[in-house]
Design an enzyme around this catalytic site. Structure first.
Site, PDB file in Angstrom:
ATOM      1  N   GLU A 127       0.943  -1.136   0.094  1.00  0.00           N
ATOM      2  CA  GLU A 127      -0.049   0.089   0.043  1.00  0.00           C
ATOM      3  C   GLU A 127       0.837   1.152  -0.119  1.00  0.00           C
ATOM      4  OE1 GLU A 127      -2.799  -0.290   3.430  1.00  0.00           O
ATOM      5  OE2 GLU A 127      -3.503  -2.304   2.492  1.00  0.00           O
ATOM      6  N   GLY A 131       4.951  -1.014   2.930  1.00  0.00           N
ATOM      7  CA  GLY A 131       5.902  -1.741   2.134  1.00  0.00           C
ATOM      8  C   GLY A 131       6.359  -3.019   2.929  1.00  0.00           C
ATOM      9  N   ARG A 268      35.109  -6.646 -30.136  1.00  0.00           N
ATOM     10  CA  ARG A 268      35.509  -5.307 -30.040  1.00  0.00           C
ATOM     11  C   ARG A 268      37.260  -5.199 -30.081  1.00  0.00           C
ATOM     12  NH1 ARG A 268      34.432   0.044 -30.921  1.00  0.00           N
ATOM     13  NH2 ARG A 268      35.309   1.342 -29.477  1.00  0.00           N
ATOM     14  N   GLN A 336      30.324  -1.446 -18.667  1.00  0.00           N
ATOM     15  CA  GLN A 336      31.565  -0.911 -18.745  1.00  0.00           C
ATOM     16  C   GLN A 336      32.436  -1.635 -19.776  1.00  0.00           C
ATOM     17  OE1 GLN A 336      31.875   1.481 -16.568  1.00  0.00           O
ATOM     18  NE2 GLN A 336      34.077   1.889 -17.343  1.00  0.00           N
ATOM     19  N   GLU A 363       9.833  -8.191  -3.832  1.00  0.00           N
ATOM     20  CA  GLU A 363       9.745  -9.206  -2.678  1.00  0.00           C
ATOM     21  C   GLU A 363      10.388  -9.177  -1.672  1.00  0.00           C
ATOM     22  OE1 GLU A 363       7.633 -10.427  -4.568  1.00  0.00           O
ATOM     23  OE2 GLU A 363       8.195 -11.759  -6.146  1.00  0.00           O
ATOM     24  N   GLU A 367      17.664  -4.808   2.317  1.00  0.00           N
ATOM     25  CA  GLU A 367      17.818  -4.850   3.770  1.00  0.00           C
ATOM     26  C   GLU A 367      16.926  -5.642   4.475  1.00  0.00           C
ATOM     27  OE1 GLU A 367      17.666  -2.236   1.182  1.00  0.00           O
ATOM     28  OE2 GLU A 367      19.861  -2.012   1.652  1.00  0.00           O
TER      29      GLU A 367
END
Lengths: 379, 373
Positions: A127, A131, A268, A336, A363, A367
């Site tokens: 909502e 979270g 390359r 990179q 999901e 943290e």
């Protein structure tokens, strides 16, 4: 001990790679650019059984185990993370919750159309003000006669505007926080259900992310999914399993980035030789490959614990945490290695880089994963 | 897929864990400080089957992790003995060599050592300068070897020397040398940051005459042998690193639950939670890479995918062990800097893991080369 997938799973991986490269890859860049939902792919995904991956045969699904599901999601994400997110959320969240907590009747009614791709599924937990902290949920469900009256707003709902079957979490006892949450199955046609704003996103742009508004939405009494007030327990179980899927999705992105970067480094040339011959490039590729392999093994470990019916909460969080961080590192290195060309919209790694960031957030953020892991370790 | 160890593999693991806890735990710190690895401990490890006898490589690796958790120096001694001495003799040795040396190295509990590196030759085998010159029924060895683990205690050495100096590394041959041979002498112990009880020394070969029958494998096959056995050695280091990492995690968790600051245990601070979450995640990943490579080697040591799998396991586990050791010292705070706590030694021992059996840089070269194939 055998840390290699079975021959059948190897065949599945190959078949999924061919399917993904043949059917999903061709429109991926355009769908991303136009933020266009891949409606045209739904019948093809359904035909492959990918909209009922782990749903048992009796409900119209393909009945794969969790390791196979991880293999499938990885191969799809390797070419298009937005389609993988569709497949993953449809399967693990919506159908996964109904399969876990549904009554026989609910499973018989709701799973077959989901598994056959006749209807898409969505799962509505988040909502605007809630979270990771589900206890702060403000959507309310009250029983009035034969129906649940649901009011509130949901945010960040994948397939929010395209789903026809929703699993909606609401508080049935606000005084009890997460112990007062219940789950409901909601049809798209339910009066009072309105789809809000379609979100514009950094990545997985072809995925459908929308807000939902419930205004006196009346849901039949029998659509309560699982036990009254005990929905959060199921939510945690659904999320733990879905993290394995998100980990697999992240590995797919990382592998896609590695494959592109390796092929570019061979082509390359600078200062008279392919850039692959410079150690700086070799180092990046070696680390990308090693970390992806580690992430993949962790994810398969979590999946096989799940298949064996053993606890997998910490391992799934570790797999999700690690894989998602590998995906962001690897896609950054892939750009990179491509130099300026990686910064252009023409390059698939530009899309991978944006898509990868989702994995550290969806999901449960990195943290939250570390919180879960530490809590398990300090038990 | 099957992520569980078999019953028998678990038995080996359990026996090693029990031995490490009961016998090594009480003495490891002191022995490491004095740089000693007593014969009775070598004998104890031999009883566990870990010195060249365990036929199942996965079980052996599981045991090696347990020993390394408590005493990484001993883990290194075991690994060199098993994968770099016993294994090449059993794979490349003649019947006579196997009959003479393998019982000595297993039942009779004598240690083996491995003399490859030199002052100017580490990863670059082409720079090896030690020579072996044929003289009648003998080879005469001359040269200077470095970083010879267990060099002082060992009864048997595998020595690499040039038999055709014009061919560089392709002119190398491997020899089995009895360390009591005249002309084989060891220098002072290498005074090292960590792994201090490994008995690592320089070896000097000065007109060291050995029977021609002690050539291991064929003439000029030395580099091929070194290449073929290095994967086992790398998986062994991954195992030692996983052991160090697991020990760091276990000590960190115990400390964080016990240590109080600002009125609560430090386990309640997110900064500490983050560190242990990352340690656990990385060590678990390292363990999986290690067991995958070990399983591959157990099934078929000539599996073409083994080179990549072993280097990935070694690179990842050794780097993860160093991060884990760094964070463990950090969680211990000032205490972690004291030799009285185990994480100080783990921190020093971890550092060797990214260096020997070739550096992380060489692992990345190997990995990239395999990827680009």
């Amino acid at each position: 001990m055998n840390l290699e997938i079975s021959d059948d799973q190897q065949i599945l991986k190959q078949a999924m790679r061919e399917f993904a490269e043949g059917e999903i890859l061709p429109g991926a860049a355009d769908r991303d650019e136009e933020a266009r939902f891949p409606s045209e792919l739904i019948p093809k995904l359904a035909e492959q059984g990918l909209l009922g991956i782990m749903i048992p045969d009796e409900y119209g699904g393909a009945g794969y185990d969790a390791v196979s599901a991880a293999i499938i999601l990885e191969e799809i994400a390797r070419v298009d993370a937005a389609v993988a997110l569709l497949v993953g959320s449809h399967n693990s969240l919506c159908s996964g919750h109904i399969l876990l907590a549904g009554s026989d009747d609910q499973k018989r009614v709701y799973l077959p159309p989901l598994a056959r791709g006749e209807k898409l599924g969505a799962w509505a937990l988040t909502e605007p003000g809630s979270g990771s902290d589900a206890g702060a949920m403000r959507t309310r469900a009250t029983l009035e006669g034969d129906a649940w009256l649901i009011r509130g707003d949901k945010q960040f709902i994948t397939q929010g505007s395209t789903a026809e079957t929703y699993v909606v979490m609401a508080s049935t006892d606000p005084s009890k926080g997460t112990r007062g949450i219940s789950a409901f199955i909601v049809d798209r046609t339910t009066p009072g259900l309105a789809v809000g704003k379609l979100e514009k996103k950094l990545g997985v742009r072809a995925s459908d992310t929308a807000a939902l508004h419930f205004d006196e939405m009346r849901v039949p009494r029998e659509n309560l999914l699982g036990k009254l007030h005990e929905g959060f327990k199921d939510v945690l179980a659904v999320l733990a399993a879905a993290r394995i899927g998100m980990a697999a999705l992240a590995i797919g992105i990382a592998q896609g980035a590695l494959d592109e970067a390796l092929s570019y480094a061979k082509r390359r040339r600078q200062f008279g030789k392919p850039i692959l011959e410079y150690e700086a490039i070799q180092w990046m590729l070696a680390d990308m490959a090693t970390e992806s392999e580690a992430a993949r093994l962790m994810t398969w470990h979590a999946a096989s614990l799940r298949d064996a019916g053993e606890p997998f909460l910490r391992i799934a969080s570790q797999a999700k945490l690690y894989s998602s961080e590998v995906a962001t590192r690897s896609t950054s290195k892939a750009i990179q290695i491509h130099g300026g060309y990686g910064y252009l919209k023409d390059s698939p790694v530009e899309r991978f880089y944006r898509d990868a960031k989702l994995c550290e957030i969806g999901e449960g953020t990195s943290e939250v994963q570390r919180m879960v892991i530490a809590r398990e370790l300090f038990r | 897929m099957d992520f569980a160890l078999s019953e028998r593999q678990q038995e080996v693991q359990r026996a090693a864990r029990d031995y490490a806890a009961s016998t090594l735990g009480p003495v490891a710190a002191e022995l490491d400080r004095s740089g000693r690895c007593p014969a009775e401990i070598v004998a104890g490890v031999a009883e566990l089957g870990l010195l060249g006898r365990e036929p199942d490589f996965v079980a052996y690796v599981a045991g090696l992790v347990e020993i390394s958790k408590v005493w990484a120096s001993l883990g290194a001694v075991i690994a060199v003995h098993t994968s770099l001495v016993c294994y090449p003799i059993s794979r490349y040795g003649s019947d006579a060599q196997k009959k003479k040396y393998l019982p000595l190295l297993t039942e009779q509990k004598q240690l083996g050592c491995y003399a490859f590196a030199e002052p100017s030759a580490g990863s670059d085998a082409g720079a090896i300068a030690t020579t072996a010159v044929r003289d009648g029924d003998q080879f005469v060895l001359n040269g200077h070897k470095r970083f010879v683990t267990s060099g002082r205690q060992a009864r048997v050495a595998i020595v690499y020397a040039l038999t055709d100096p014009s061919k560089g590394r392709d002119g190398l041959s491997a020899f089995i040398v009895d360390t009591d041979t005249c002309g084989f002498s060891v220098g002072e112990p290498n005074d090292m940051l960590g792994l201090r009880a490994t008995g690592t020394v320089d070896v000097l070969l000065s007109d060291c005459r050995i029977p021609k029958g002690n050539l291991l494998g064929a003439m000029n096959q030395g580099f091929a042998i070194a290449r073929a056995i290095v994967e086992g050695g790398r998986i062994d280091i991954a195992a030692q690193a996983v052991g160090i990492g697991e020990a760091c995690l276990a000590h960190s968790i115990a400390k964080a639950k016990d240590r109080k600051q600002f009125g609560r245990v430090i386990a309640e601070f997110e900064a500490i939670q983050w560190m242990v979450a990352d340690m656990s995640t990385e060590i678990d990943a390292a363990r999986l890479l290690m067991f995958r490579a070990a399983g591959m080697r157990a099934k078929n040591p000539e599996d073409g995918r083994l080179t990549l799998a072993a280097s990935m396991a070694k690179l990842f586990a050794s780097e993860a062990a160093n991060r884990a050791a760094y964070n463990a010292v950090q969680i211990f705070g000032g205490h972690g800097y004291l030799t009285e706590y185990p994480v100080e030694r783990l921190f020093r021992d971890a550092r060797a893991m990214t260096l020997y059996e070739e550096t992380s840089e060489i692992q990345r070269l190997v990995i990239e080369r395999e990827l680009a194939k």
